[in-house]
Design a protein around this motif. Structure first.
Motif, PDB file in Angstrom:
ATOM      1  N   LEU A  68       0.653  -1.169   0.066  1.00  0.00           N
ATOM      2  CA  LEU A  68      -0.124   0.043  -0.115  1.00  0.00           C
ATOM      3  C   LEU A  68       0.961   1.246  -0.130  1.00  0.00           C
ATOM      4  CD1 LEU A  68      -3.045   1.109   0.352  1.00  0.00           C
ATOM      5  CD2 LEU A  68      -2.529   1.005   2.848  1.00  0.00           C
ATOM      6  N   ILE A  69       0.754   2.065  -1.119  1.00  0.00           N
ATOM      7  CA  ILE A  69       1.478   3.238  -1.154  1.00  0.00           C
ATOM      8  C   ILE A  69       0.556   4.538  -1.032  1.00  0.00           C
ATOM      9  CG2 ILE A  69       3.440   2.196  -2.449  1.00  0.00           C
ATOM     10  CD1 ILE A  69       2.162   3.364  -5.125  1.00  0.00           C
ATOM     11  N   ASP A  70       1.283   5.718  -0.519  1.00  0.00           N
ATOM     12  CA  ASP A  70       0.343   6.776  -0.656  1.00  0.00           C
ATOM     13  C   ASP A  70       0.199   7.440  -1.919  1.00  0.00           C
ATOM     14  OD1 ASP A  70       2.733   8.259  -0.776  1.00  0.00           O
ATOM     15  OD2 ASP A  70       2.786   8.768   1.671  1.00  0.00           O
ATOM     16  N   ALA A  71      -0.216   8.642  -1.956  1.00  0.00           N
ATOM     17  CA  ALA A  71      -0.171   9.507  -3.398  1.00  0.00           C
ATOM     18  C   ALA A  71       1.117   9.743  -3.757  1.00  0.00           C
ATOM     19  CB  ALA A  71      -1.275  10.643  -3.065  1.00  0.00           C
ATOM     20  N   ALA A  72       2.042   9.795  -2.895  1.00  0.00           N
ATOM     21  CA  ALA A  72       3.464  10.539  -3.385  1.00  0.00           C
ATOM     22  C   ALA A  72       4.251   9.287  -3.471  1.00  0.00           C
ATOM     23  CB  ALA A  72       3.809  11.277  -2.290  1.00  0.00           C
ATOM     24  N   PRO A  75       5.924   3.709   0.336  1.00  0.00           N
ATOM     25  CA  PRO A  75       5.381   2.662   0.797  1.00  0.00           C
ATOM     26  C   PRO A  75       4.995   2.985   2.367  1.00  0.00           C
ATOM     27  CG  PRO A  75       7.699   2.356   0.647  1.00  0.00           C
ATOM     28  CD  PRO A  75       7.456   3.828   0.094  1.00  0.00           C
ATOM     29  N   LEU A  76       3.713   2.453   2.555  1.00  0.00           N
ATOM     30  CA  LEU A  76       3.038   2.572   3.878  1.00  0.00           C
ATOM     31  C   LEU A  76       3.109   0.999   4.564  1.00  0.00           C
ATOM     32  CD1 LEU A  76       0.035   4.919   3.370  1.00  0.00           C
ATOM     33  CD2 LEU A  76       2.274   5.676   4.190  1.00  0.00           C
ATOM     34  N   VAL A  77       2.460   0.223   3.826  1.00  0.00           N
ATOM     35  CA  VAL A  77       2.146  -1.060   4.595  1.00  0.00           C
ATOM     36  C   VAL A  77       2.733  -2.086   3.612  1.00  0.00           C
ATOM     37  CG1 VAL A  77       0.703  -2.764   5.979  1.00  0.00           C
ATOM     38  CG2 VAL A  77       0.293  -0.184   5.945  1.00  0.00           C
ATOM     39  N   THR A  78       3.339  -3.229   3.990  1.00  0.00           N
ATOM     40  CA  THR A  78       3.315  -4.572   2.931  1.00  0.00           C
ATOM     41  C   THR A  78       2.392  -5.422   3.596  1.00  0.00           C
ATOM     42  OG1 THR A  78       5.909  -3.712   2.408  1.00  0.00           O
ATOM     43  CG2 THR A  78       4.842  -6.233   2.305  1.00  0.00           C
ATOM     44  N   LEU A  79       1.577  -6.076   2.769  1.00  0.00           N
ATOM     45  CA  LEU A  79       0.984  -7.104   3.021  1.00  0.00           C
ATOM     46  C   LEU A  79       1.218  -8.550   2.349  1.00  0.00           C
ATOM     47  CD1 LEU A  79      -2.301  -4.961   2.225  1.00  0.00           C
ATOM     48  CD2 LEU A  79      -1.524  -5.181   4.497  1.00  0.00           C
ATOM     49  N   THR A  80       1.414  -9.434   3.249  1.00  0.00           N
ATOM     50  CA  THR A  80       2.060 -10.564   2.638  1.00  0.00           C
ATOM     51  C   THR A  80       0.990 -11.884   3.130  1.00  0.00           C
ATOM     52  OG1 THR A  80       3.347 -11.005   4.559  1.00  0.00           O
ATOM     53  CG2 THR A  80       4.279 -10.044   2.781  1.00  0.00           C
ATOM     54  N   GLU A  81       0.796 -12.822   2.235  1.00  0.00           N
ATOM     55  CA  GLU A  81      -0.053 -13.982   3.001  1.00  0.00           C
ATOM     56  C   GLU A  81       1.023 -15.061   3.255  1.00  0.00           C
ATOM     57  OE1 GLU A  81      -2.476 -17.540   0.523  1.00  0.00           O
ATOM     58  OE2 GLU A  81      -1.145 -16.201  -0.664  1.00  0.00           O
ATOM     59  N   LYS A  82       0.790 -15.732   4.571  1.00  0.00           N
ATOM     60  CA  LYS A  82       1.508 -16.533   4.980  1.00  0.00           C
ATOM     61  C   LYS A  82       1.320 -18.022   4.628  1.00  0.00           C
ATOM     62  CE  LYS A  82       3.563 -17.491   9.659  1.00  0.00           C
ATOM     63  NZ  LYS A  82       3.422 -17.170  11.121  1.00  0.00           N
ATOM     64  N   GLU A  96       8.213  -1.264   3.707  1.00  0.00           N
ATOM     65  CA  GLU A  96       8.302  -2.384   2.819  1.00  0.00           C
ATOM     66  C   GLU A  96       9.119  -3.451   3.435  1.00  0.00           C
ATOM     67  OE1 GLU A  96       9.007  -1.585  -1.748  1.00  0.00           O
ATOM     68  OE2 GLU A  96      10.261   0.030  -0.868  1.00  0.00           O
ATOM     69  N   SER A  97       9.089  -3.394   4.743  1.00  0.00           N
ATOM     70  CA  SER A  97       9.527  -4.384   5.636  1.00  0.00           C
ATOM     71  C   SER A  97       8.658  -5.811   5.688  1.00  0.00           C
ATOM     72  CB  SER A  97       9.706  -4.129   7.053  1.00  0.00           C
ATOM     73  OG  SER A  97      10.242  -4.990   7.868  1.00  0.00           O
ATOM     74  N   THR A  98       9.488  -6.955   5.871  1.00  0.00           N
ATOM     75  CA  THR A  98       8.728  -8.321   6.398  1.00  0.00           C
ATOM     76  C   THR A  98       9.334  -8.778   7.474  1.00  0.00           C
ATOM     77  OG1 THR A  98      10.235  -9.247   4.808  1.00  0.00           O
ATOM     78  CG2 THR A  98       7.924  -8.878   3.905  1.00  0.00           C
TER      79      THR A  98
END
Length: 207
Positions: A68-72, A75-82, A96-98
């Motif tokens: 999920l990235i903001d308008a600029a 990166p705000l949140v990285t979503l990953t399936e386990k 962009e961390s995991t």
């Protein structure tokens, strides 16, 4: 019985960031490109068509990963399936961390077999060993009528509404609205919608 919208969330309702909590009801428009093979499968705007967020996805990786990235473009949140999790577990990490130390929240199905969507959300600060959820999501993704509740209460913090038009169908776009109630982190709500989409794509793939 109709669920009551939550009248006032505490100040600590900031999950992604306090800048995403506003004191009034906020309507988000989410456009999902149905046949997108490129980055940017989701675009999230306010009612004035100002872009708030976009979602970058990797369709052809071993597991689903979306950012999920903001308008600029930050990166705000990285979503990953386990992978290999029994209950369709997704995790959300800062930026962009995991790395586990950057975990913000976890989403999982409340049970293995479901006719309608029911997901439990656990914040990283949850100390109940996943016995008591911080938020839950219920409803029908197919009808775009899911509702986000605070914990096990009937307090609604956000809800979806379908918005179909002939034009959007012809353009291969799926548009729906999400109403976010006052002082609820709307970046967090957007991240939940993206995870909902990921879980339901798996269901369609298996069908």
């Amino acid at each position: 019985m109709m669920s009551q919208p939550v009248s006032q969330m505490p100040q600590s309702a900031a999950i992604i960031g306090p800048q995403y909590c506003v004191p009034q009801v906020l309507d988000l428009a989410i456009v999902r490109k149905v046949m997108s093979l490129t980055d940017g499968s989701f675009v999230v705007t306010d009612v004035n068509d100002n872009i708030l967020f976009k979602v970058k996805g990797r369709l052809f990786s071993i597991h689903d990963r979306r950012v999920l990235i903001d308008a600029a473009g930050n990166p705000l949140v990285t979503l990953t399936e386990k992978i290999m999790s029994a209950h369709d577990r997704w995790q959300a990490f800062r930026g962009e961390s995991t790395d586990p130390k950057d975990l913000i929240f976890t989403v999982k199905r409340s049970s293995m077999i479901q006719l309608k969507t029911k997901l439990h959300v656990f914040l990283s600060t949850n100390t109940t060993n996943e016995h008591v959820c911080d938020f839950r999501i219920e409803g029908s993704w197919f009808e775009r009528s899911c509702v986000v509740y605070a914990g096990e209460s009937n307090n609604v913090v956000a809800q979806m509404h379908k918005k179909h038009s002939v034009q959007s169908v012809l353009l291969g776009k799926d548009k729906f609205m999400v109403t976010v109630y006052p002082n609820v982190d709307y970046a967090f709500v957007t991240a939940l919608i993206v995870i909902l989409d990921g879980i339901n794509k798996e269901d369609q793939g298996q069908g």
